[in-house]
Design an enzyme around this catalytic site. Structure first.
Site, mmCIF file in Angstrom:
data_model
loop_
_atom_site.group_PDB
_atom_site.id
_atom_site.type_symbol
_atom_site.label_atom_id
_atom_site.label_comp_id
_atom_site.label_asym_id
_atom_site.label_seq_id
_atom_site.Cartn_x
_atom_site.Cartn_y
_atom_site.Cartn_z
ATOM 1 N NE ARG A 139 7.834 -0.867 16.642
ATOM 2 C CZ ARG A 139 7.468 0.253 16.015
ATOM 3 N NH1 ARG A 139 7.373 0.276 14.697
ATOM 4 N NH2 ARG A 139 7.196 1.342 16.688
ATOM 5 C CE LYS A 169 8.730 2.006 10.472
ATOM 6 N NZ LYS A 169 8.380 2.846 11.580
ATOM 7 C CE LYS A 176 5.686 4.628 6.901
ATOM 8 N NZ LYS A 176 5.326 5.950 7.386
ATOM 9 C CG PHE A 214 -4.549 1.957 6.437
ATOM 10 C CD1 PHE A 214 -4.297 1.059 7.455
ATOM 11 C CD2 PHE A 214 -4.344 3.314 6.666
ATOM 12 C CE1 PHE A 214 -3.855 1.502 8.698
ATOM 13 C CE2 PHE A 214 -3.893 3.761 7.903
ATOM 14 C CZ PHE A 214 -3.650 2.857 8.924
ATOM 15 N NE ARG A 218 2.408 5.787 16.045
ATOM 16 C CZ ARG A 218 3.259 5.174 15.236
ATOM 17 N NH1 ARG A 218 3.135 5.311 13.941
ATOM 18 N NH2 ARG A 218 4.233 4.466 15.723
ATOM 19 C CD GLU A 245 -2.560 -1.079 2.789
ATOM 20 O OE1 GLU A 245 -3.477 -1.871 2.970
ATOM 21 O OE2 GLU A 245 -2.175 -0.274 3.661
ATOM 22 N NE ARG A 266 -2.565 3.309 12.668
ATOM 23 C CZ ARG A 266 -1.791 2.234 12.683
ATOM 24 N NH1 ARG A 266 -0.491 2.361 12.779
ATOM 25 N NH2 ARG A 266 -2.301 1.033 12.586
HETATM 26 P P1 AMP Z 1 6.123 5.212 11.108
HETATM 27 O O1 AMP Z 1 5.447 6.417 11.701
HETATM 28 O O2 AMP Z 1 7.288 5.554 10.230
HETATM 29 O O3 AMP Z 1 6.411 4.153 12.134
HETATM 30 O O4 AMP Z 1 5.060 4.549 10.132
HETATM 31 C C1 AMP Z 1 3.829 4.060 10.551
HETATM 32 C C2 AMP Z 1 2.747 5.056 10.214
HETATM 33 O O5 AMP Z 1 2.555 5.162 8.824
HETATM 34 C C3 AMP Z 1 1.374 4.664 10.712
HETATM 35 O O6 AMP Z 1 1.183 4.954 12.062
HETATM 36 C C4 AMP Z 1 0.448 5.464 9.815
HETATM 37 O O7 AMP Z 1 0.221 6.742 10.373
HETATM 38 C C5 AMP Z 1 1.255 5.666 8.561
HETATM 39 N N1 AMP Z 1 0.710 5.030 7.344
HETATM 40 C C6 AMP Z 1 0.715 5.597 6.127
HETATM 41 N N2 AMP Z 1 0.202 4.794 5.202
HETATM 42 C C7 AMP Z 1 -0.150 3.633 5.842
HETATM 43 C C8 AMP Z 1 -0.716 2.414 5.403
HETATM 44 N N3 AMP Z 1 -0.999 2.171 4.139
HETATM 45 N N4 AMP Z 1 -0.925 1.459 6.366
HETATM 46 C C9 AMP Z 1 -0.617 1.666 7.667
HETATM 47 N N5 AMP Z 1 -0.071 2.815 8.117
HETATM 48 C C10 AMP Z 1 0.170 3.792 7.217
#
Ligand code: AMP
Length: 588
Positions: A417, A423, A252, A342, A272, A250, A257
């Site tokens: 996690r 990611k 990102k 999502f 979040r 998907e 969130r």
């Molecule tokens: P990170 O903040 O780098 O740990 O990345 C996780 C965050 O990416 C999540 O908490 C979401 O806010 C965001 N996010 C963006 N696109 C998506 C997606 N397709 N699925 C899940 N999270 C996503």
């Protein structure tokens, strides 16, 4: 239940930071706690009145507390302030002051946990012009009947300065031991906590119905579910190694969130970190009900700022403009968004967490209509390297950060996690391969142009095992004047007189902050450090890890809770990864 029992436990708990000892003290406390009071006790030991997502804040100013102590003791405000200055702890100062008073009077009646809790709850709900007077009245009535030690803890709770350093995991360990005799049963409680985000409710259920009752714990609409998180990968190859032949990718998106709870026109939005953020998104509240085909539903989406003319996604920072109490309507039109769905966690009264990813996506598309504002996040099922590369290109071109990769058959693991989501960010902003999210724990005053702000910040990683924040670097570059100003506004109210017990650092900062703010940094390298405490003893005995040449990226991660910051485990993995690369380079 007598409040003195709780105050005695607080006293014991304040004397240690060792998890095992804290657990033992909690077990002893829970054994003495009647069922009707256990949820209140669980909130109070964390310095709260209700679960975080309800946003019940005590908000009593020091000034009011001092006036109340004076009113109840008949001792002059000046004298109380003097005592307060000596130790820097108003709770303790109050106990010293009241000690003088109780030598002359006798206590009116024993105070109970229920009475303290109810009074605090009333104080938290007071509003309006007479609220300060009423707060004072309530506080001094409690202090009148409290022993000096009880008074000191009542004040600490009121001022938000009760810092026992008890993590949720420790509370759950103690509940498992008390009500099942076995710490291993924590996993059952953990699940209930993950789907309700309400430790008080979990405690009440286990006390009332035992572990069997907790096993039947169900998702409740308008109670946020703790989000599932992703592990990071560095390359398309690593993804294929981990996920094999077929998986979902998907976009990102770089937004906020949002967990949406919807029933008819009733809508609540959680961030979040499970804060109620409904007021920042009146546009979502207004529009989303029309898109929902189910009777009730819980969805997850990324709210992203867009350029209305081109439809392009804009960076997360644009959403900061919506973080305001007043004139939000103006911000809504000035900074338009789209809602990019999502996941689906609950539908028509039933949990969807146990369904595999593919089934959930299907259910999501069946129960929500798309339009210009509400969309499904772009997704593609990937089968090989060229497909993932192509999808990554498309994602980056649309203004996204990279890809989220998800196993097709796996359930939604609330609050963890897991390795079922990965990611992958395209822009390797630095030699480490990724940015780090670090907790601001201390500050150093700026000089020259930076006078009146914190020119340098002390940052920490999150230690999951100890539930502490361990220092990893000082950062003083990458800040614009506007950043410094904004950071000062956020941090200034979080200054503490004493270092929070969850902070592990031997640096001498000019000021210490409550660990509440997460910022993003990049760095050139991770090195062993004799000063910093991140991952101490993990690589070499006596040494921690530190960042070399850290730089602020401009991103204040207000949407992240401090427990979502980069962990010591991640830092160790990055350190080892970097050693591997160096070794391979030497071989070439
Ligand atoms: P990170 O903040 O780098 O740990 O990345 C996780 C965050 O990416 C999540 O908490 C979401 O806010 C965001 N996010 C963006 N696109 C998506 C997606 N397709 N699925 C899940 N999270 C996503």
């Amino acid at each position: 239940m007598e409040f003195s029992v709780l105050a005695n436990s607080f006293y014991k708990m304040e004397s240690t930071r060792k998890r095992l000892e804290l657990t033992q003290f909690l077990v002893e406390l829970f054994e003495k706690t009647p069922i009707e009071v256990i949820s209140k006790i669980v909130y109070l030991i964390q310095g709260k009145l209700r679960p975080d997502f309800e946003g019940v804040e005590l908000g009593v100013a020091e000034k009011i507390a001092i006036k109340s102590i004076s009113k109840s003791s008949g001792i002059a405000i000046k004298k109380i302030e003097e005592e307060y200055r000596k130790g820097g702890d108003l709770g303790h100062a109050a106990s010293v002051i009241l000690e003088q008073k109780t030598q002359m009077t006798f206590l009116a009646e024993d105070i109970t946990v229920e009475r303290v809790y109810e009074t605090l709850f009333r104080i938290a709900n007071l509003e309006g012009s007479r609220s300060q007077d009423m707060k004072m009245k309530y506080i001094s009535s409690l202090l009148n009947d409290a022993t000096p030690m009880e008074a000191s803890y009542i004040l600490k709770i009121l001022l938000g300065s009760l810092r026992l350093g008890i993590a949720e995991n420790t509370v759950m360990d103690a509940l498992a031991i008390t009500f099942s005799g076995d710490k291993k049963n924590r996993s059952v409680l953990q699940h209930a906590y993950n789907v309700s985000s309400d430790l008080g409710k979990v405690a009440e259920t286990v006390a009332e119905k035992g572990m069997k009752g907790v096993e039947k714990f169900e998702i409740a609409l308008f109670n946020p579910i703790r989000p599932m998180l992703a592990d990071r990968v560095k390359s398309e190859e690593e993804t294929l190694e981990k996920f094999g032949e077929r998986f979902a990718a998907e976009y990102k998106l770089d937004g906020e969130r949002v967990q949406l709870h919807i029933k008819g026109k009733e809508v609540l939005l959680f961030s979040r970190s499970l804060e109620n953020i409904s007021s920042y998104y009146p546009d979502i509240i207004e529009k989303i009900p029309e898109n929902i085909l189910a009777e009730n539903i819980i969805l997850e989406a990324e709210a992203v700022a867009i350029n209305e003319n081109t439809g392009e996604f804009l960076p997360f920072q644009e959403l900061m403009h919506r973080r305001r109490k007043y004139k939000i309507e103006k911000a809504v039109t000035q900074y338009p968004i789209t809602v990019n769905l999502f996941d689906i966690l609950y539908c028509n009264g039933k949990s969807c967490l146990e369904l595999g990813y593919e089934e959930r996506r299907e259910k999501l598309e069946k129960n929500v209509k798309e339009d210009n504002f509400t969309k499904y996040i772009p997704m593609s099922v990937i089968k090989n390297k060229s497909e993932i590369e192509e999808f990554m290109e498309n994602s980056i071109n649309s203004g996204s950060e990279g890809l989220m990769l998800k196993m097709l058959d796996k359930p939604y693991q609330a609050g963890s996690r897991g390795s079922h989501w990965l990611k992958l960010k395209r822009e390797y902003q630095n030699e480490l391969g990724d940015s780090l999210d670090l907790v601001v724990i201390g500050g150093f005053f700026g000089k020259g142009r930076r006078t009146g702000s914190y020119g340098t910040l002390l940052l920490a990683t999150y230690d999951e095992d100890e539930d502490t924040f361990t220092s990893i670097c000082k950062v003083g570059t990458g800040f614009s004047d506007e950043d410094l100003d904004q950071i000062y506004q956020i941090l200034n109210p979080k200054v503490t007189i004493k270092k929070n017990p969850r902070i592990t650092s031997e640096m001498e900062a000019d000021v210490w902050f409550e660990p509440e703010l997460v910022i993003e940094v990049v760095a050139s390298e991770i090195t062993l450090s004799p000063i910093h405490k991140a991952a101490i003893n993990k690589i070499r005995k006596g040494a921690g890890l530190a960042l070399r040449f850290p730089k602020f990226t401009g991103k204040i991660r207000i949407e992240k809770a401090v427990e979502d910051a980069s962990t010591n485990e991640e830092i160790v993995a990055l350190y080892n990864g970097q050693k591997k690369v160096a070794h391979e380079k030497n071989l070439m």
